[in-house]
Design an enzyme around this catalytic site. Structure first.
Site, mmCIF file in Angstrom:
data_model
loop_
_atom_site.group_PDB
_atom_site.id
_atom_site.type_symbol
_atom_site.label_atom_id
_atom_site.label_comp_id
_atom_site.label_asym_id
_atom_site.label_seq_id
_atom_site.Cartn_x
_atom_site.Cartn_y
_atom_site.Cartn_z
ATOM 1 N N GLU A 33 37.071 46.562 51.511
ATOM 2 C CA GLU A 33 37.421 47.077 52.853
ATOM 3 C C GLU A 33 37.023 46.093 53.948
ATOM 4 O O GLU A 33 36.525 46.476 55.003
ATOM 5 C CB GLU A 33 36.831 48.470 53.078
ATOM 6 C CG GLU A 33 37.525 49.507 52.206
ATOM 7 C CD GLU A 33 37.159 50.936 52.507
ATOM 8 O OE1 GLU A 33 36.789 51.241 53.646
ATOM 9 O OE2 GLU A 33 37.257 51.753 51.568
HETATM 10 C C1 FAD Z 1 35.534 47.377 42.851
HETATM 11 C C2 FAD Z 1 36.661 46.948 43.738
HETATM 12 C C3 FAD Z 1 37.474 47.898 44.325
HETATM 13 C C4 FAD Z 1 38.550 47.510 45.126
HETATM 14 N N1 FAD Z 1 39.405 48.466 45.609
HETATM 15 C C5 FAD Z 1 40.560 48.057 46.226
HETATM 16 C C6 FAD Z 1 41.580 49.003 46.557
HETATM 17 O O1 FAD Z 1 41.433 50.207 46.364
HETATM 18 N N2 FAD Z 1 42.735 48.536 47.093
HETATM 19 C C7 FAD Z 1 42.937 47.213 47.342
HETATM 20 O O2 FAD Z 1 44.005 46.859 47.843
HETATM 21 N N3 FAD Z 1 41.976 46.300 47.066
HETATM 22 C C8 FAD Z 1 40.811 46.685 46.498
HETATM 23 N N4 FAD Z 1 39.846 45.762 46.173
HETATM 24 C C9 FAD Z 1 40.018 44.381 46.580
HETATM 25 C C10 FAD Z 1 39.060 43.977 47.678
HETATM 26 O O3 FAD Z 1 39.443 44.585 48.873
HETATM 27 C C11 FAD Z 1 39.030 42.442 47.721
HETATM 28 O O4 FAD Z 1 38.195 42.046 46.656
HETATM 29 C C12 FAD Z 1 38.553 41.906 49.034
HETATM 30 O O5 FAD Z 1 39.526 42.107 50.005
HETATM 31 C C13 FAD Z 1 38.258 40.406 48.962
HETATM 32 O O6 FAD Z 1 39.332 39.714 48.413
HETATM 33 P P1 FAD Z 1 39.098 38.721 47.190
HETATM 34 O O7 FAD Z 1 38.197 39.374 46.234
HETATM 35 O O8 FAD Z 1 40.380 38.217 46.702
HETATM 36 O O9 FAD Z 1 38.277 37.503 47.841
HETATM 37 P P2 FAD Z 1 38.876 36.194 48.507
HETATM 38 O O10 FAD Z 1 39.800 36.583 49.618
HETATM 39 O O11 FAD Z 1 39.368 35.283 47.473
HETATM 40 O O12 FAD Z 1 37.570 35.610 49.182
HETATM 41 C C14 FAD Z 1 36.584 34.857 48.473
HETATM 42 C C15 FAD Z 1 35.439 34.579 49.446
HETATM 43 O O13 FAD Z 1 35.921 33.832 50.569
HETATM 44 C C16 FAD Z 1 35.663 34.530 51.784
HETATM 45 N N5 FAD Z 1 36.795 34.312 52.686
HETATM 46 C C17 FAD Z 1 38.107 34.540 52.445
HETATM 47 N N6 FAD Z 1 38.844 34.219 53.514
HETATM 48 C C18 FAD Z 1 37.980 33.770 54.453
HETATM 49 C C19 FAD Z 1 38.126 33.285 55.784
HETATM 50 N N7 FAD Z 1 39.325 33.208 56.385
HETATM 51 N N8 FAD Z 1 37.021 32.926 56.436
HETATM 52 C C20 FAD Z 1 35.803 33.025 55.890
HETATM 53 N N9 FAD Z 1 35.593 33.457 54.640
HETATM 54 C C21 FAD Z 1 36.675 33.834 53.930
HETATM 55 C C22 FAD Z 1 35.513 35.985 51.371
HETATM 56 O O14 FAD Z 1 34.736 36.721 52.292
HETATM 57 C C23 FAD Z 1 34.823 35.850 50.035
HETATM 58 O O15 FAD Z 1 33.461 35.645 50.234
HETATM 59 C C24 FAD Z 1 38.764 46.130 45.386
HETATM 60 C C25 FAD Z 1 37.925 45.181 44.804
HETATM 61 C C26 FAD Z 1 36.904 45.568 43.977
HETATM 62 C C27 FAD Z 1 36.066 44.497 43.331
#
Ligand code: FAD
Length: 633
Positions: free
Chosen positions: A423
């Site tokens: 979120e």
């Molecule tokens: C248990 C669980 C439940 C979830 N439930 C849902 C759900 O119900 N629906 C859904 O749609 N998604 C869901 N998600 C997905 C979740 O919202 C994402 O994991 C989250 O948005 C982060 O995306 P990512 O993991 O791809 O990280 P990435 O976007 O790959 O980011 C990797 C790292 O880089 C940082 N980062 C990325 N972009 C930037 C930037 N521009 N500037 C600075 N730092 C940055 C991030 O903060 C993170 O530390 C869930 C994930 C998990 C693990």
């Protein structure tokens, strides 16, 4: 068959920013404490007197039944052991109306206020956080909230009664290649006669493997008669072409029904579009304005649990001739847990009640509570593990097998960790809130620093900026914090005076940052993160002071006083670090790390295996996997 990979949907930083910017809500129709705070104004009049909760007899009765049900019928340890919430718990929660807490009574829901809804999540989540995650994903981001805000009457009538009766919903935005950056979205909704065909794979959908109604974000290609863009759809979880290919497992939240969901030529009718084509991200962000409050409710739940266990244990355990709670090193941890719990709950309750009385815009406050709650709850749980010593690291089952209380502090730590990621990760929350913090500056002076703005627009902006800053900057010099204001807050007045002065300083720091880095300010993420963290602390100070004053209780005044003292210490550190830090050196070193210059440092271990992809690729087409959809009885 074509293989879609990360590299095939390359999106530039500018395109990603434009997508995020287009989804931003730009209008402010109501007062906002948070917005004013970042402009240097501590608008206590917006949050004091402490608002009145709007609970009625029905919601009080519901809370009692919920307490009774989760106390007697939900076995948190069993959910942890089986990695599964039993069918009868789904049924029991449904019978109580838990899947309709946020749905209007006219559609069969309970129509709870934000405050009561969050209190219910705090309560239910304390048995096992997977229960909280189930209920919150269902109604804070799942189908009920977007339909409430953007759905047609027909959609509400068609779907909301089903959800209120206990059908589960999920929200599907994330994809293997779409995490924080929705511009890379590759799930498509191609227009066809009477609707669209959905194709693609969604990752990590909470409730995805049990949900019968989904909100799916998909990209509609632009074509004649279609403006295109990311669009939100309500989709039947059992529709032809929907396959649950995986149920994912995590560090914590073992009871979560979280899926990889494939869509292959899934037909969705035009009347399943929520809002309009291209509005999907705006709908997601608007939904989260209040939807974000549910996650800190879980954090408050965890903090209260830590306080309870920390108190019991520290009173009982004697080492070196004293209760461990009386050793100063442990006392300071207990004090941090207690004061932080009070701070988090005050911010959350205040934001909920401000949302309920609908007089204020709470989008910044909700974001601040999510950020503050998730970061601080993690520290609180970590401190509890330390206070419990070896028992903090031992599982509940193992403790019970030795005849001790089954208190899984380690489980709580694992369950909580995700709150800093989903979120809106902490890093993204920093950017999102910072964007609002500098919004006024961008709207008066944006064209001056925009390299693409023509000279005439720049000149106009210069005039506008000169007028605004001539009026605004003098307001940052003195205020009630300079002149002994806030006396009605008694012993807490000194903290509000501090917060008021700190808010003005924060606005000056932000202005200085804008003047120094101009258009490059957005790349100063560490600076912006600190600005936002200071804002969160000041909001917390204001919230606890307002609450403690209203309570009139000595014990609340004590907690508020200590919270403010601890918070001020954190602000001092953050403020100092705004201009005295190693950010530039860190960035330079990180570049070297990325280039492999320091690879030598990784030697001396067995390196992790090389097989597998960093981001899994997927092939379009029908699923070749068994459908793992769990049909609830
Ligand atoms: C248990 C669980 C439940 C979830 N439930 C849902 C759900 O119900 N629906 C859904 O749609 N998604 C869901 N998600 C997905 C979740 O919202 C994402 O994991 C989250 O948005 C982060 O995306 P990512 O993991 O791809 O990280 P990435 O976007 O790959 O980011 C990797 C790292 O880089 C940082 N980062 C990325 N972009 C930037 C930037 N521009 N500037 C600075 N730092 C940055 C991030 O903060 C993170 O530390 C869930 C994930 C998990 C693990």
């Amino acid at each position: 068959m074509e293989v879609v990979t990360a590299t095939q949907r390359e999106v530039t930083a500018e395109q990603a920013r434009n997508v995020a910017e287009a989804a931003r809500e730009t209008e402010w129709h109501k007062p906002s404490f948070g917005k004013q705070l970042f402009l240097g104004k501590l608008r206590m009049d917006l949050i004091d007197p402490w608002p009145e909760p709007s609970s009625d007899e029905d919601s009080r009765r519901f809370m009692e039944s919920l307490r009774d049900y989760v106390t007697n019928h939900v076995d948190g340890a069993q959910i942890e052991r089986d990695a599964k919430i039993p069918d009868e718990v789904f049924r029991g929660l449904a019978e109580l109306g838990c899947f309709g807490m946020k749905i209007d009574t006219k559609y069969g829901g309970l129509g709870l206020s934000n405050l009561d809804y969050c209190k219910a999540l705090t309560l239910a989540g304390s048995t096992n956080p997977s229960i909280g995650a189930l209920l919150s994903a269902h109604q804070s981001i799942g189908v009920p909230q977007p339909l409430k805000l953007f759905g047609t009457d027909e959609q509400k009538q068609k779907y909301l009664p089903r959800l209120a009766a206990g059908e589960v919903s999920a929200f599907l935005l994330t994809e293997p290649d779409v995490g924080s950056d929705p511009a890379r979205m590759s799930v498509t909704a191609t227009p066809v006669e009477g609707g669209y065909r959905l194709n693609g794979v969604k990752l990590w959908a909470t409730n995805g493997s049990v949900a019968t109604l989904l909100v799916v974000m998909a990209l509609v290609p632009r074509s004649e008669g279609h403006r295109g863009g990311i669009t939100a759809f309500v989709v039947e979880g059992t529709a032809n072409g929907v396959t649950i290919e995986r149920r994912n497992a995590f560090l914590g939240l073992r009871g979560l029904e979280n899926s990889v969901t494939r869509f292959h030529d899934v037909f969705v009718a035009t009347d399943q579009v929520i809002g309009k084509e291209g509005q999907g991200l705006k709908i997601a962000l608007t939904t989260l304005n209040t939807g974000r409050l549910s996650l800190p409710a879980m954090c408050v739940s965890a903090a209260k649990w830590c306080l309870n266990v920390g108190r019991g244990w520290s009173n009982h355990r004697v080492q070196w001739g004293r209760k461990v709670g009386e050793h100063e090193a442990v006392s300071t941890k207990l004090a941090f847990i207690a004061a932080t719990t009070y701070g988090m709950e005050s911010m959350l309750d205040l934001s909920c009640m401000l949302a309920d009385d609908d007089r204020n815009d709470i989008r910044i406050e909700a974001a601040l509570v999510k950020l503050f709650g998730s970061e601080k709850a993690w520290l609180v749980a970590d401190e509890l593990v330390q206070v419990r010593g070896g028992r903090g690291y031992e599982t509940a089952d193992s403790l019970a097998a030795r005849g001790e209380k089954p208190l899984g502090a380690e489980q709580l730590l694992r369950d909580l960790r995700i709150n800093r990621i989903f979120e809106g990760s902490t890093e993204i929350m920093h950017l999102l809130i910072a964007r609002e913090a500098v919004d006024q500056h961008l709207s008066v002076a944006g064209d001056i620093i925009d390299p693409k703005a023509p000279p005439a627009r720049k000149a106009k902006a210069m005039l506008r900026a000169a007028g605004f800053y001539a009026r605004w900057l003098p307001t940052l010099l003195v205020g009630p914090g300079t002149f002994g204001g806030y006396r009605k807050f008694g012993r807490l007045a000194q903290h509000l005076r501090y917060a008021e002065r700190a808010a003005r300083r924060l606005a000056r720091h932000t202005f200085r940052g804008m003047a120094t880095w101009q258009g490059k300010m957005e790349y100063r993420q560490a600076f912006l993160g600190r600005v936002v963290d200071i804002g969160a602390e000041l909001f917390a100070v204001a919230a606890v002071c307002s609450r403690a004053k209203a309570s009139g209780k000595a014990e609340e005044m004590e907690l508020a006083d200590l919270f403010c003292r601890q918070s001020r210490q954190r602000v001092i550190v953050l403020e100092h670090a705004l201009w005295h830090n190693t950010d530039a050196e860190d960035v330079a070193l990180a570049k070297d790390v990325l280039s492999g210059r320091h690879e030598f440092l990784e030697q001396g271990i067995v390196a992790p295996p090389e097989e597998g992809e960093w981001v899994a690729t997927w092939k379009p087409g029908p699923s070749t996997e068994p459908n793992l959809m769990r049909k609830l009885s």
